[in-house]
Design a protein around this motif. Sequence first.
Motif, PDB file in Angstrom:
ATOM      1  N   SER A   3       1.127  -1.144   0.105  1.00 11.03           N
ATOM      2  CA  SER A   3      -0.221  -0.176  -0.068  1.00 11.03           C
ATOM      3  C   SER A   3       0.805   1.230  -0.571  1.00 11.03           C
ATOM      4  O   SER A   3       0.352   1.832  -0.273  1.00 11.03           O
ATOM      5  N   ARG A   4       2.344   1.231   0.331  1.00 11.97           N
ATOM      6  CA  ARG A   4       3.290   2.432   0.630  1.00 11.97           C
ATOM      7  C   ARG A   4       2.159   3.165   1.527  1.00 11.97           C
ATOM      8  O   ARG A   4       3.053   4.828   1.534  1.00 11.97           O
ATOM      9  N   GLU A   5       1.804   2.552   2.018  1.00 11.94           N
ATOM     10  CA  GLU A   5       1.856   3.486   4.247  1.00 11.94           C
ATOM     11  C   GLU A   5       2.698   3.817   5.232  1.00 11.94           C
ATOM     12  O   GLU A   5       3.273   2.377   5.052  1.00 11.94           O
ATOM     13  N   LEU A   6       2.765   4.852   5.441  1.00 10.21           N
ATOM     14  CA  LEU A   6       3.619   4.583   6.318  1.00 10.21           C
ATOM     15  C   LEU A   6       3.847   4.639   7.941  1.00 10.21           C
ATOM     16  O   LEU A   6       2.810   5.953   7.591  1.00 10.21           O
ATOM     17  N   ARG A   7       3.853   4.005   8.672  1.00  9.61           N
ATOM     18  CA  ARG A   7       2.544   4.144   9.995  1.00  9.61           C
ATOM     19  C   ARG A   7       4.265   5.523  10.832  1.00  9.61           C
ATOM     20  O   ARG A   7       5.329   3.751  11.169  1.00  9.61           O
ATOM     21  N   VAL A   8       4.256   6.166  11.263  1.00 10.49           N
ATOM     22  CA  VAL A   8       4.676   6.360  12.301  1.00 10.49           C
ATOM     23  C   VAL A   8       4.114   6.666  13.997  1.00 10.49           C
ATOM     24  O   VAL A   8       3.196   7.347  13.998  1.00 10.49           O
ATOM     25  N   ARG A   9       4.713   5.931  14.806  1.00 10.54           N
ATOM     26  CA  ARG A   9       4.598   6.975  16.101  1.00 10.54           C
ATOM     27  C   ARG A   9       5.254   7.252  17.173  1.00 10.54           C
ATOM     28  O   ARG A   9       6.228   7.068  17.370  1.00 10.54           O
TER      29      ARG A   9
END
Length: 74
Positions: A23-29
């Motif tokens: 999905s080319r999704e980057l999640r940043v916490r």
Amino acid sequence: MAAASWRIVSSSVIRAVAYDDASRELRVRFSNGSVYRYLGVPADVAAALVDPPSGSSGRYFNDHVRDAFDFDEE
């Protein structure tokens, strides 16, 4: 980076990142607990956030991710 497993990074602002190749999704916490999802992020940008050339994930995020991609808060 492979599909969406959290990786701890060395940063005072960012706790961990997860990237999904499909999905080319980057999640940043972030250190404050908030999680943001960035859309359309190339795999090389996500990989460099985990192992930044400058040595700082926070600096790399500010220079290459923060204002460069659409995002929403989870």
